[in-house]
Write an enzyme that holds these catalytic residues in place. Structure first.
Site, PDB file in Angstrom:
ATOM      1  N   LYS A  85       0.852  -1.195   0.000  1.00  0.00           N
ATOM      2  CA  LYS A  85       0.000   0.000   0.000  1.00  0.00           C
ATOM      3  C   LYS A  85       0.884   1.240   0.000  1.00  0.00           C
ATOM      4  CE  LYS A  85      -3.996   1.950   2.538  1.00  0.00           C
ATOM      5  NZ  LYS A  85      -4.862   1.780   3.719  1.00  0.00           N
ATOM      6  N   SER A 108      -9.815   1.921   2.697  1.00  0.00           N
ATOM      7  CA  SER A 108      -8.876   2.655   1.874  1.00  0.00           C
ATOM      8  C   SER A 108      -7.838   1.780   1.169  1.00  0.00           C
ATOM      9  CB  SER A 108      -8.131   3.687   2.731  1.00  0.00           C
ATOM     10  OG  SER A 108      -7.324   3.035   3.689  1.00  0.00           O
ATOM     11  N   SER A 162     -10.031  -0.349   6.960  1.00  0.00           N
ATOM     12  CA  SER A 162      -9.416  -0.162   5.643  1.00  0.00           C
ATOM     13  C   SER A 162      -8.761  -1.399   5.039  1.00  0.00           C
ATOM     14  CB  SER A 162      -8.377   0.962   5.698  1.00  0.00           C
ATOM     15  OG  SER A 162      -9.026   2.207   5.665  1.00  0.00           O
TER      16      SER A 162
END
Lengths: 476, 514, 121
Positions: B82, B157, B181
């Protein structure tokens, strides 16, 4: 117009701690590196970096708290103080608001009216900011984060002081204690000790405190005294004119001897403190406190008593020497080397103090070594140099830290003890000064002093004054 | 072996084939890159793809495997990270314009740990800007599409990480979870994601959103991979003061144990109003499956469920307002081109550098901490957090695992969420309380809704009880067949089909407008 | 403080503030509040963004006011979820000169320092 006012002063004293590394990272705290050479992701606020607390910072803060009779907070935390400024790389400063490490202490000072205790509201730990250098050529500022993250303690006093003198006495007392603890060198001119003055005035006899201002940028005791006088008068003038004092932070300009407000529209003074989530709480046990207590050094009062008893120093000498940790350490080191504590004390109290005053220096700025003073004392003790020469040599030591033994040898300053050589010179002096000889013979004892002087002059100061005296008396 | 066959392996299966010399690390990387080339234009899982770097790493890792230096269960497996985790020499943007040019000079501890385990980093995955969002639509670098249906969001997210795993553009990924997330996009993308107990994985190098809530965790194809990746990523890190010294990070040891006698509780409030019917029935069916395997399942009242979201948004936004203060155009990142003086430079750089959702949260966070409101909002939220933790403590005195949905719905359509932020926040109802209480939670796929979108089952454990949720998730996984996103199997034709339908729709719209 | 009280009252004209244990539903955010928060957060919003921010923040605060339904008088605020205490470093220098790396990402550098618009003391 004849209202009488009382000045009420509280201090916020920032002290840079003498740790090797910064408060939250392993960067050096050493002074004087090229810009940004003592920095890492933590102290430059790089994304993803995290703080880890330096244990020594906690121990120094505890030591100062214990020395100032504070109670130690058993469960403490750090908080973030949020404000934007380029010297503050994260745009928040890690500090302590809600649970500072020390609270409710006090320091005793001597005033003309006797002893007085200045209360300490709290002591908290925090990180220092970086340095901003203003570049006049390009109309910009340059940021150096070498000082960013250097550990500080902030000692917040109660509003217990009433005059500049009390403020200075309190600061000197604090400085002495912190130096004794080895927690900081407390140099005002270098910024390792900084005092912000909170000041308000009120009509004599009233209880309620007036509106206060906070004065920053005070870099010497003199500046503090001037700023207090100036701010007191400024506030009284405002009140006399029927105006109000505005609560604000002001910056002192010592060259121009005035202060100006630091408020701006972009500066809301709303710091949005909240507990620092990246650090865990600090729990201080009884055992840890005892450990710190046991490690506390001998403070000035204890040292003073010992100097009087062990070395037979007079009260005054013992007091002056112990007022500075540096001087006391120096004294002990030199005394140990030459085994003549009284002589060391005499040199410190006499010539050293004279030269410090002359050169406008603090004892901490002494650069010569105890060893060289000890050697000089040994030279005088064995009669190798007389006192006049010794003073001359000492000044060299004071300024350049020369080795007195080789210096005396190189400069040929050794006292002449050869009776034959001296006798010839003395005879010549008697011959050249018939007037003084006559005065002496007529009972003017003082006249011999002049003759001694003339002899010393002829000998370029290198003669043993005792021997000169003796020879003169004999030959006259 | 064909590239497609290689891609079908889980991470642990692939590492085993690499160890057996059936597949080289280079081939594994090529398999992933081939898929990236095929589907990335449609999916957009990545912000940065490290094609050359990956091939270089592959060689190095291969050497270490050949010499016997590397032999772990993930050695040689290509992974995605990420884009809020710092990677030395590799662009790290948090999907924000303000960090659009930021190349860190250090690597996040979790990523270092994976590299030590032999990971090959393929690139950095897209996310909601600074992890603020539930759809990956707040990214400054474009949206990510759901591999199961390109008209839908992947969740957020960690939408890029989850989409990349689901689309087989990598074998596993790291995500981060502040309020759901990892778990919510895992559910939306039909993959397995785990948020560990707070403090299990070091946060050093993770660009903070809500520091007291953030945790890094794995996103993977199955529970076994999840356990193996977490085992590799977890460590006690002296650089992170909130990192925990755990002796029990051998998470893979929980795999394969049955659930006989395990007590599983389903909070009644997790099945209430707002929950889509398809999700409800899939979750209840999953509970039945576990019951069938010997677990004792019952419904109970977990109190305070409705207070978690307001408490969460106060705490997360407050911390974010402070954490994101450092992005000011001084030390790194974006600086506005035109400004007058320092404060204007700050304001312009930040206003141009941050997107609307980030600004919204910074504003709210600054407000709740401001003088006069701190007690009413921030302290109130911290007190509520304490009560929520107590409620979980009581629940875990009764149950080993709490079971529920990961989100009230399946993935929404692109463009339908951001207009009403409050409504979007309400979608976090089943995930945020887990972060407030620092607990571990895992999402495993448990079926598809009638639109063909994945549904996620969430299992929550008491703190330090990752093994129990891994055990239950593994047992459940064994009882059902693994579903693979259509784009993973047949990228080109799925994309072609979708593009055609888009043109048709566009044409229809144009006709309507005309 | 006066300023604050005024802000507080303006936030909700119907009930003064939401501390009365009721859902207030009336957090009207004024232009001044948005302006003030903008100064704190160093954000400059366009007129449209300001209107949007007023609406969004008001709605969020109305929703957050739900917390007032809970009686938390006896509850200690929980800043840290686990009772982990006393994590320290020893006072040993571990970092050398890393100036070059630290300045690598800086938008403007001069004389090994970060260059910023002139600050006024």
């Amino acid at each position: 117009m004849s209202k009488e006012y009382e000045t009420v002063i509280g201090l916020e004293v920032h002290v840079e701690l003498a740790t090797k590394t910064k408060i939250f990272c392993g960067c050096s705290t050493a002074f004087g590196g090229a810009p940004n050479t003592h920095t890492c992701p933590v102290c430059t606020g790089m994304p993803g970096s995290l703080p880890v607390l330096n244990k020594q910072v906690v121990e120094y803060a505890m030591a100062v708290g214990l020395a100032t009779n504070c109670s130690i907070t058993r469960y403490g935390k750090f908080d973030r103080k949020n404000y934007f400024y380029p010297d503050n790389p994260q745009n928040y400063q890690i500090s302590q608001l809600y649970l500072p490490i020390c609270r409710d202490g006090g320091v005793e000072i001597e005033t003309s009216a006797g002893k007085k205790t200045i209360g300490i509201h709290e002591i908290h730990m925090e990180e220092d900011a970086g340095k901003l250098v203003h570049d006049e050529w390009e109309d910009c500022s340059l940021v150096d984060y070498n000082r960013s993250g250097v550990p500080l303690i902030e000692i917040v006093s109660e509003p217990d002081m009433r005059s500049a003198q009390e403020v200075i006495d309190y600061l000197e007392k604090l400085r002495m204690m912190i130096q004794y603890l080895g927690a900081s060198d407390c140099k005002l001119n270098e910024g390792s000790m900084r005092a912000d003055v909170n000041l308000s005035v009120r009509e004599m006899g009233t209880e309620q405190l007036g509106t206060r201002t906070e004065m920053k940028n005070l870099n010497s005791f003199k500046a503090i005294a001037r700023a207090i006088e100036n701010e007191k008068n400024r506030q009284i003038d405002l009140l006399e004119e029927g105006k109000k004092v505005i609560q604000e932070t002001r910056r002192w300009d010592d060259a121009k001897e005035y202060s100006y407000t630091m408020r701006s529209k972009e500066d809301a003074q709303d710091y949005r403190y909240f507990p620092e989530p990246d650090l865990v709480p600090l729990v201080i046990s009884d055992a840890w406190i005892s450990e710190i207590k046991e490690r506390q050094p001998e403070f000035a009062t204890e040292k003073m008593a010992r100097y009087k008893q062990e070395y037979g120093l007079p009260d005054y000498d013992a007091e002056i020497i112990t007022e500075s940790k540096f001087l006391a350490d120096f004294f002990e080191a030199a005394a140990k080397l030459c085994q003549k504590p009284k002589k060391v004390s005499n040199w410190l109290m006499g010539e050293t103090m004279r030269l410090l005053k002359e050169r406008e220096m603090e004892p901490e700025e002494i650069r010569f070594s105890p060893a060289n003073l000890a050697k000089l004392i040994a030279l005088t003790e064995e009669g190798s140099v007389n006192s006049t020469v010794a003073k001359e040599v000492f000044e060299k030591i004071f300024d350049e830290d020369i080795d007195p033994e080789s210096y005396v040898k190189e400069q040929g300053l050794k006292t002449v003890n050869d009776e034959g050589e001296l006798r010839g010179v003395v005879k010549q002096v008697i011959q050249d000064n018939p007037k003084s000889v006559e005065d002496y013979r007529n009972g003017k004892e003082k006249a011999i002093g002049f003759l001694v002087g003339q002899t010393m002059k002829a000998m370029k100061g290198k003669a043993d004054p005792g021997m000169v005296n003796q020879l003169l008396k004999e030959l006259l | 072996m064909s590239m497609k066959e290689i891609r079908r392996f889980t991470a642990v299966q692939l590492a085993e084939r690499i160890k057996q010399r059936e597949i080289s690390v280079k081939e594994a990387v090529q398999a992933a890159l081939e898929q990236i080339n095929e589907v990335e234009t449609a999916i957009h899982s990545y912000v940065t793809i490290e094609e050359e770097g990956a091939m270089r790493q592959a060689e190095e890792v291969q050497k270490k495997i050949d010499s016997g230096e590397l032999s772990g269960p993930l050695a040689g497996v290509p992974a995605a990270i990420k884009d809020n985790m710092c990677t030395e020499g590799l662009l790290t943007t948090c999907s924000s314009r303000i960090l659009g040019n930021f190349v860190p000079t250090y690597t996040a501890e979790a990523v270092l740990n994976l590299q030590k385990a032999g990971a090959v980093i393929l690139g950095k995955t897209n996310m909601d800007e600074f992890a603020m969002g539930s759809t990956t639509e707040t990214s400054a670098f474009g949206i990510t599409r759901n591999p199961w249906n390109l008209s839908h969001v992947p969740g957020g997210s960690s939408g890029g990480s989850c989409a990349a795993v689901a689309a087989q553009e990598c074998f596993y990924a790291l995500g981060s979870d502040t309020g759901g997330s990892i778990r919510q996009p895992s559910a939306f993308c039909g993959v397995t994601g785990l948020k560990p107990t707070y403090g299990t994985v070091s946060r050093y190098g993770l660009i903070a959103y809500g520091s007291s809530l953030d945790q890094i965790g794995p996103v993977a194809k199955d529970v076994t991979d999840c356990a193996a990746v977490l085992e590799a990523a977890a460590s006690y890190d002296k650089k992170d003061s909130t990192s925990l010294k755990r002796q029990d990070t051998d998470f893979t040891s929980a795999l394969g144990k049955d659930v006989k006698g395990m007590k599983i509780g389903i909070p009644r409030d997790y099945l209430g109003e707002g929950l889509e019917e398809d999700v409800r029935s899939a979750v209840l069916l999953a509970a039945k499956t576990l019951e069938g395997q010997g677990a004792m399942v019952e419904e109970f009242d977990l109190s305070l469920v409705e207070y978690a979201i307001p408490a969460y948004y106060v705490i997360a936004c407050a911390e974010a307002s402070s954490n994101l203060a450092r992005f000011d155009g001084v030390k790194y990142g974006y600086r506005s081109k035109e400004y007058e003086g320092l404060h204007h430079m700050y304001k312009k750089s930040r206003s141009e550098g941050f997107g609307p959702e980030v600004k919204r949260r910074i504003m709210l966070g600054s407000f709740v901490l401001s003088s006069g409101y701190y007690d009413a909002y921030y302290l109130k939220a911290l007190r509520t957090k304490a009560l929520i933790k107590q409620a979980f403590d009581q629940a875990f005195a009764e149950y080993d695992v709490i079971l529920g949905p990961a989100a009230p719905s399946t993935a929404p359509e692109i463009g339908k969420s951001l207009s009403d932020p409050l409504k979007m926040y309400l979608g976090d109802i089943y995930t945020v309380s887990v972060n407030l209480a620092g607990l571990p939670g895992i999402t495993v796929p448990c079926g598809l809704d009638k639109k063909g979108l994945p549904i996620g089952l969430q299992l929550i454990g008491d703190c330090f009880q990752e093994k129990k949720i891994i055990q239950a998730a593994y047992a459940f996984e064994q009882a059902r067949k693994m579903e693979v996103s259509p784009i993973a199997e047949d990228g080109a034709s799925v994309i072609a089909g979708w593009e055609k339908s888009q043109t048709a729709e566009g044409g229809k719209e144009q006709e309507e407008r005309a | 403080m006066e300023d604050l009280d005024r802000r507080r009252q303006e936030n909700c004209k119907s009930c003064g503030f939401s501390e009365r244990g009721q859902v207030c539903g009336g957090n009207r955010i004024t232009d001044e509040t948005i302006e003030y928060v903008g100064i704190l957060a160093k954000l400059e919003l366009s007129p449209e963004e300001k209107e949007r921010a007023k609406k969004d923040m008001g709605e969020m605060l109305d929703y957050i006011d739900k917390l007032n339904e809970l009686d938390t008088k006896e509850v200690e605020p929980m800043s840290h979820v686990f009772p982990v205490n006393n994590v320290f470093r020893e006072d040993v220098v571990t970092n050398g000169d890393d100036c070059e790396n630290m300045l690598k990402n800086a938008p403007e550098v001069k004389e090994r320092s970060y260059r910023v618009p002139k600050t006024v003391d």
